[in-house]
Design a protein around this motif. Structure first.
Motif: not given
Lengths: 283, 312
Positions: A28, A30-32, A34-35, A37, A141, A143, B53, B87, B91, B150, B152
């Motif tokens: 998460f 890594e993924r977040l 970009g947002d 977060v 995280y 939210d 994105r 994932t 929001s 990514y 991972h």
């Protein structure tokens, strides 16, 4: 036509015999990024360790050990991304069930899953279709939309549909682009089947306030409001409670949920036979 | 059931062309892995949408659909078929944002997963079923594929650690004249449900059954349509690597030129998007003629094998 045979809510307490969700925080983080977060990849995870695989297997064991189709619906992510839910269930269930998951429709994801279940049933993909809706509480995280969730337990609701189910689904409708302004009229139309029935009940999800439902029904039907502490299962556990209640006459029960951020208003209407002593469709 | 058909397919290949060496630096691949991927797997480069994105990949794919404006009002459902379940932040909702940005907010939208990289073919099959029960003969389902990669992901997909970010949009209808689905087969081997296993007996067993299992599935799918392998004009594979497809072609006695392997070295493996990206490439190269039979095939970790036979 889909026919409901059983619906049941399964709460899951912390399973501390299982290892914590290794790697989830890193994924998460890594993924977040970009947002924008923040998520700490080294953070210790707080959660109950009940993955969708485990919850679905438990629900199947209780409601239908030999389904043709298992459809898992979830609004947020799983706490175990290293196990294929399809593979896990396929290995444990007899036959060769089709297993798939539906997600990304927020609070109304369960209705999307039922739409898919209806399509699979009506096109002959299976006669025993098990829908498992799941909420788990391991988040890495913060939210704002996750505030107020039940973090002490995870939840699943199983809905079993079979050809000989005693409770027919008379309507299943998903409306998109329903904003706050158009909600009153859309909700009134959604509740109409319950309002016009001799014995109607409205089961309302957490996206709808008592004022919303009162305006839509004019106070003419009983309304049961779902808890607000779960993302996608609450309206379904409230439906399970409603259907488990004794009733001496046939009822029209309408479950309705509103997902305000995505603008979805979804409805399921059931004709429930009398059950004088106990619920007809609990399990 | 009426026949499911593809009304239109659009593919987006990001501008950034990344060499295997550049990707290796980002992903932390060793020199030995790098050599293996280049020499045996046939990987060379991937396309990454740097700075984009998830929603941008979907918007770009939708933008590649020919005649979108003509179809827009008929699109009743939108499905994002995913390798890895959503994932992102709860929001963020990239699918819904992408649909709103492209004037498709009216479509009922959700994501589909758990068949990993073969979820795209599952989505086409389910789209046909949705349309069969919808009641509007002109209704369409938009199937979207493609995901951000990514570091991972490398841990989840040991068989193809260098993933690409190309994406695709596919409009599914009923009884269309073009690209009719004749058969779809999917098989899950549940004993391989631990998707991060990279070594040991389970990994070895998976490697051993992979090519024979896929060959069986392809034979069964072709037979289900009442055809033989000789009837296949083209196989549109998932772009996992060259060596497995070469071995599979040998096992099936299929001439190698019937497999569209161009994109393995060009785009890399792009989650669920490969069959559709490869379809677009086959059309660009004029490899499909009216009446040709072709087969899309994908294998997803977990382990789900899927194949779909179509007539162009």
């Amino acid at each position: 036509m889909l026919r409901l045979t059983a619906v049941r809510h399964f709460p899951f307490d912390l399973d501390d015999a299982r290892p914590s969700c290794h790697g989830l925080a890193e994924v998460f983080a890594e993924r977040l990024a970009g947002d924008g977060v923040p998520a700490d990849p080294a953070a210790a995870l707080v959660g109950n360790r009940n993955s969708f695989s485990l919850m679905s297997a438990h629900v199947a064991a209780q409601l239908c050990p030999d389904p043709d189709v298992v459809l898992v619906g979830h609004a947020a992510h799983d706490c175990d991304l290293s196990t294929s839910v399809a593979g896990y269930l396929q290995q444990r269930l007899p036959g060769d069930p089709l297993v798939l998951a539906v997600s990304e429709q927020g609070a109304t994801t369960g209705f999307a899953a039922l739409t898919m279940a209806r399509a699979l049933h009506d096109t002959g993909a299976g006669r025993r279709i098990l829908v498992v809706l799941a909420d788990q509480a391991t988040f890495t995280y913060d939210d704002p939309r996750l505030s107020g969730l039940d973090r002490r337990r995870d939840h699943a609701v199983g809905l079993l549909f079979t050809d000989d189910g005693g409770t027919p689904v008379t309507e299943l409708r998903v409306l998109a682009q329903v904003d706050r302004q158009s909600l009153p009229s859309a909700l009134a139309a959604a509740a109409k089947e319950a309002v016009s029935a001799p014995h109607g009940v409205l089961v309302a999800g957490a996206g709808l306030s008592p004022a919303d439902t009162a305006a839509a029904t004019g106070g003419q039907v009983a309304v049961r409001h779902a808890a607000a502490d779960r993302l996608t299962t609450a309206v379904w556990s409230a439906l399970a409670d409603e259907l488990a209640a004794p009733a001496t006459c046939e009822r029209t029960v309408v479950a309705v949920e509103y997902e305000p951020d995505l603008g979805y208003l979804s409805t399921l209407a059931l004709t429930v036979p009398p059950a004088p002593t106990s619920g007809a469709v609990r399990d | 059931m009426s026949a499911t058909s593809l009304a239109a397919v659009g593919s987006f290949l990001p501008d950034t062309d990344v060499t295997l060496e550049q990707a290796a630096t980002v992903l932390g691949l060793t020199d030995q892995e790098l050599k293996r991927y280049r020499r045996f797997f046939g990987l060379d480069r991937v396309r990454w949408a740097t700075g984009a994105r998830q929603e941008d990949l979907l918007v770009a794919a939708i933008g590649q659909l020919p005649d979108l404006d003509a179809y827009r009002g008929r699109i009743r459902y939108a499905i994002h078929a995913r390798t890895i379940e959503p994932t992102g932040a709860y929001s963020s909702q990239p699918l819904h944002t992408a649909l709103a940005r492209t004037g498709l907010g009216h479509a009922q939208a959700f994501a589909l997963s758990q068949h990993a990289c073969s979820s795209g073919l599952l989505a086409v099959d389910l789209a046909g079923r949705l349309l069969d029960t919808d009641g509007d003969p002109d209704a369409l389902v938009l199937v979207l594929t493609g995901e951000k990669t990514y570091p991972h992901v490398a841990r989840f997909m040991p068989a193809a650690m260098v993933m690409g970010e190309s994406s695709a949009a596919c409009l599914v209808g009923r009884d269309g004249e073009r690209d009719r689905v004749l058969a779809y087969t999917t098989r899950t081997y549940g004993q391989f449900n631990a998707v991060t296993v990279r070594s040991g007996p389970q990994a070895a067993a998976f490697e051993q059954m992979y090519i024979p299992g896929l060959a069986d599935l392809i034979r069964d799918t072709v037979a289900q349509a009442g055809l033989t392998l000789d009837d296949l004009r083209l196989v549109l594979p998932h772009n996992v690597n060259r060596i497995s497809w070469t071995r599979l072609a040998r096992l099936l006695d299929l001439p190698l030129d019937r497999l569209m392997l161009d994109n393995i070295a060009r785009t890399g493996h792009c989650f669920c998007a490969d069959p559709f990206v490869n379809y677009s490439r086959a059309r660009e190269l004029d490899l499909l003629r009216p009446g040709d039979h072709y087969l899309m095939a994908s294998v997803g970790l977990g382990a789900t094998f899927s194949a779909m036979l179509l007539r162009h």
